[in-house]
Design a protein around this motif. Structure first.
Motif, short mmCIF file in Angstrom:
data_model
loop_
_atom_site.label_atom_id
_atom_site.label_comp_id
_atom_site.label_asym_id
_atom_site.label_seq_id
_atom_site.Cartn_x
_atom_site.Cartn_y
_atom_site.Cartn_z
N UNK A 1 0.83 -1.20 0.00
CA UNK A 1 0.00 0.00 0.00
C UNK A 1 0.86 1.25 0.00
N UNK A 2 0.41 2.28 -0.69
CA UNK A 2 1.12 3.56 -0.71
C UNK A 2 0.16 4.66 -0.28
N UNK A 3 0.66 5.60 0.49
CA UNK A 3 -0.18 6.68 0.97
C UNK A 3 0.66 7.93 1.20
N UNK A 4 0.07 9.08 0.88
CA UNK A 4 0.69 10.36 1.22
C UNK A 4 -0.14 11.14 2.24
N UNK A 5 -1.23 10.53 2.72
CA UNK A 5 -2.06 11.15 3.75
C UNK A 5 -2.54 10.08 4.74
N UNK A 6 -1.62 9.45 5.49
CA UNK A 6 -2.06 8.42 6.44
C UNK A 6 -2.89 8.97 7.58
N UNK A 7 -2.80 10.29 7.81
CA UNK A 7 -3.56 10.89 8.91
C UNK A 7 -5.04 10.99 8.60
N UNK A 8 -5.47 10.70 7.37
CA UNK A 8 -6.89 10.70 7.03
C UNK A 8 -7.56 9.36 7.30
N UNK A 9 -6.80 8.36 7.70
CA UNK A 9 -7.34 7.01 7.86
C UNK A 9 -7.70 6.74 9.31
N UNK A 10 -8.61 5.79 9.48
CA UNK A 10 -8.93 5.26 10.80
C UNK A 10 -7.83 4.28 11.17
N UNK A 11 -7.03 4.61 12.18
CA UNK A 11 -5.76 3.93 12.41
C UNK A 11 -5.92 2.49 12.88
N UNK A 12 -6.95 2.17 13.60
CA UNK A 12 -7.06 0.83 14.16
C UNK A 12 -7.15 -0.26 13.08
N UNK A 13 -8.10 -0.18 12.13
CA UNK A 13 -8.10 -1.20 11.06
C UNK A 13 -6.91 -1.05 10.11
N UNK A 14 -6.41 0.18 9.98
CA UNK A 14 -5.25 0.43 9.13
C UNK A 14 -4.05 -0.38 9.62
N UNK A 15 -3.83 -0.37 10.93
CA UNK A 15 -2.67 -1.06 11.51
C UNK A 15 -2.81 -2.57 11.44
#
Length: 776
Positions: free
Chosen positions: A641-655
């Motif tokens: 996965x690639x991202x330039x805005x990780x702060x827009x995601x819901x971190x719990x399922x992201x991790x």
């Protein structure tokens, strides 16, 4: 005749270094050690040494032709790669960071940073080059038929341009004719002058030159004749001149080595030796093993009063029983498991795996090869290998017969239970579906999956390519990701300042976690498994380039499951499920494969913007964990996965989805200095004294690689390149172009740090095995 002495020596030296390294590990890590710094230094030293051994083994494997030697080297090479990943895992757990700053250790060892650069084994591509070329042709044709790729159109020439080209060619032809005519007149006049001088002064310089030429040509011809005679004697095996013993194979062309390796692989001596060995020794091997197994079972019953449970075929079968175990150990269920190292609870040496899952052998040590002139195979080793295969077949037969001890003896034709259960399940499923197929919604899902089971891989491959989910990877090597090593890491840490990782560190992690496991089946199955990798960083730092580099270096397929790419193609929950099943089936069958999700934060976004509601970017959120769960150790499939805005995601399922999170920062001064020079030269520019690269690297602080590329391409237009000879490049030209772009501001970089720290903190709370990187 190819001299293989040089690379035989490289292999021998690498094997000796490996033996020394393993012995050193047994001695150093035997006792618990509480000093964290000392343990980390020992780990780093082992990592560096394994990297040097890895580089030498890869060189020997790539150049040697003897196929049995290459088989042994391949085993050791894969083992060393896996061992590097094991040591890397321990370093991460001990240092609490994916990035390590070991400049002081390199300085003490008197080594350059290039030593820890991960070499990419060339056999990843070379050994399946034909398959990859054929697959690329098929993909190009599919994309061309679907209209997703167009052939480059030939630029039509206007009438005026055609006349101009003809005029230029005709004038050039006339000029050449005129020059040849004038040269002929000049030579005739020169000859007349020389004739007059010879009459007056005798033989001239030309006659002397002719005499010298005759002597020299005679000498050269005699040397050629001697060389041909020596080559003939070498070919006949009658002599081997001393000077050829020191000739290095480094001068041999790579294509010649590949051709000889291919010829060796095509020889059929192995089949003949196998048939001959089976005819002569097959019956004896069966009888011997049956007697040994019977004796083993009898002794075990005599000691413990009952027959032991016979191990399954997956557990090793009778081979596990005949291992070096006492009868008292046979009844236990752990006799076939690999030994584990005792780990103390009060020392940091607990982080180091003494019992590696990678084993190493040395078959060719002190072996006499004077008789083997062709260096293609050793028949005795083939016999040993085929004896082992026949032994394994007998062991499997013993497992089958022992498992049948409870069957009714009047029905010996029955199939094993596993196969019989599969047949019964298929029969019952078919009958059930024929009765209530259209009455149950869940069975419609089964129909969907059954339709995939009945389809061929070719049809699924074509459909995914036509839908744009299977894309063609760009040809980009990992070495094209230019970046310099950080030389101030340890110094900054001593000053209580945590340094940012360098681009060389990022390149190293991509090779370790992405390329090496995908390229080698053995490494992927036994090394610490990484199923998902997240590349996070500002726009323009090269995240997509690294994804394509992974595919290029390993020959992997590239699937694009970005939210913008799958929007509207497989609607509904069942459609998404079928799409993932198709991708998973093709990716496993045609592995290695990379599944890429661009802008992956949109899948886990907290709130979907109204402009993107139609694309339904969150439709993969619930299916990705199941997708990763379906990947096993034998499946060389990597989710990136690639991202330039990780702060827009819901971190719990992201991790929970991404196992490894790699921060890709903007380049530091050293990397910017190398980048400016590399990109200017790559785009046709010339570097002179009027162009201050150091100044450009200084003023471009805060800009990414993409900004630098855009600035250089904006300046170096076709017109500017034509003016290069009379108007050299100046520093101010690039500064003007760079000033039109927006850099990565400090606030955005700080937001990245805070977000990734929160992500990794969540990963630690959900997975105790993960550690918090110190660079965040």
């Amino acid at each position: 005749v190819i001299n293989i002495i040089t690379y035989n020596k490289v292999w021998t030296d690498a094997q000796k270094d490996l033996d020394i390294q393993l012995q050193r590990e047994r001695e150093e890590f035997l006792q618990p050690e509480k000093d964290r710094v000392k343990v980390f230094r020992m780990l780093v030293t082992s990592y560096i040494k394994y990297m040097q051994i890895f580089r030498n083994l890869e060189m020997a494997y790539d150049q040697l032709i003897h196929r049995q030697k290459r088989t042994v080297i391949r085993q050791v090479l894969d083992g060393v790669m896996g061992r590097i990943l094991e040591v890397k895992k321990e370093m991460v757990g001990l240092d609490n960071s994916e990035f390590h700053y070991i400049d002081k250790i390199l300085e003490d060892l008197k080594l350059l940073p290039e030593v820890i650069e991960v070499p990419i084994p060339r056999y990843f591509i070379k050994e399946k080059l034909e398959v990859l070329e054929q697959r690329e042709k098929i993909l190009d044709q599919i994309l061309l038929d679907a209209g997703l790729q167009t052939q480059k159109p030939l630029k039509a020439m206007t009438f005026e341009e055609a006349i101009k080209v003809i005029q230029v060619a005709e004038r050039a032809r006339q000029g050449r004719c005129r020059a040849a005519f004038m040269k002929q007149i000049y030579l005739e006049e020169r000859k007349d002058r020389q004739t007059k001088l010879q009459v007056q002064m005798g033989p001239g310089p030309d006659d002397a030159a002719t005499c010298i030429q005759k002597v020299w040509r005679g000498y050269i011809q005699r040397k050629k004749t001697e060389k041909m005679r020596d080559e003939e004697m070498i070919f006949l095996g009658m002599s081997l001149p001393p000077h050829l013993m020191a000739t290095s194979i480094l001068q041999m062309h790579a294509e010649q080595v590949n051709t000889l390796q291919g010829e060796v692989q095509e020889r059929q001596e192995e089949v003949f030796i196998k048939d001959q060995l089976r005819e002569m020794e097959g019956l004896s091997i069966k009888e011997t093993l049956q007697d040994q197994i019977g004796q083993c079972l009898t002794e075990c019953r005599h000691i413990i009063g009952k027959f032991p449970d016979y191990p399954t075929e997956e557990a090793g079968g009778s081979m596990a029983m005949l291992s070096l175990k006492t009868p008292e150990q046979l009844p236990t269920t752990t006799y076939f498991l690999p030994p584990e190292a005792d780990r103390e609870t009060n020392g940091f040496c607990n982080f180091f795996p003494l019992s590696s899952v990678f084993w190493i052998t040395a078959v060719w040590q002190n072996r006499d090869e004077g008789w083997d002139f062709l260096q293609d195979h050793d028949p005795e080793l083939i016999k040993e290998e085929k004896r082992e295969e026949d032994t394994n077949n007998v062991h499997c037969l013993c497992v089958f017969l022992y498992s049948c001890k409870n069957w009714p003896w009047h029905r010996p034709y029955l199939l094993p239970d596993s196969l019989l259960s599969v047949l019964c399940f298929n029969t019952c499923l078919a009958e059930h579906l024929s009765e209530v197929w259209w009455q149950n919604r869940r069975l419609r899902k089964i129909q969907l999956l059954m339709s995939l089971i009945c389809r061929t891989i070719d049809s699924l491959y074509r459909e995914l390519a036509e839908e744009g989910l299977l894309i063609k990877a760009k040809t980009v090597n990992l070495s094209d990701y230019v970046g310099e090593y950080s030389y101030l890491g340890t110094t900054l840490r001593q000053a209580d300042t945590e340094p940012m990782p360098s681009l060389a560190d990022v390149r190293q992690l991509i090779a370790l976690y992405g390329i090496l496991p995908l390229g080698s089946q053995t490494v992927h199955e036994k090394a610490p498994l990484v199923k998902a990798l997240l590349l996070a960083g500002p726009t323009g730092v090269g995240k997509k380039m690294l994804v394509h580099a992974i595919c290029t270096e390993t020959g992997a397929n590239l699937f694009n499951l970005s939210a913008s790419n799958i929007a509207g193609k497989y609607p509904g929950k069942n459609g998404v499920q079928m799409m993932l099943h198709m991708v998973l089936k093709v990716a496993k069958q045609l592995q290695p494969s990379v599944v890429w999700i661009g802008d992956t934060e949109k899948i886990f976004s907290k709130a979907v913007p109204k402009a993107e509601e139609e694309n339904n970017p969150k439709q993969l959120e619930k299916f990705l964990p199941k997708f990763l769960k379906a990947l096993k150790a034998q499946d060389r499939v990597l989710l990136v996965g690639t991202t330039n805005r990780p702060f827009d995601a819901n971190l719990k399922p992201f991790c929970k989805v991404y196992q490894k999170i790699i921060l890709i920062p903007r380049p530091d001064y050293a990397s910017r200095f190398v980048l400016w020079k590399h990109i200017i030269l790559q785009n046709g520019g010339e570097i002179t004294n009027l162009l201050n690269i150091s100044c450009l690297a200084k003023v471009s602080d805060g800009f990414t690689q993409g900004h630098i590329v855009q600035a250089v391409q904006a300046v170096l237009s076709e017109l500017r390149l034509l003016q290069m000879t009379r108007k050299p490049l100046k520093t101010a030209e690039f500064m003007t172009s760079l000033a039109r772009q927006d850099p990565v501001y400090k606030e955005e970089e700080e937001t990245f740090k805070v977000t990734l720290r929160a992500m990794l903190t969540g990963c630690i709370s959900s997975s105790p095995a993960m550690s918090l990187p110190r660079h965040i």
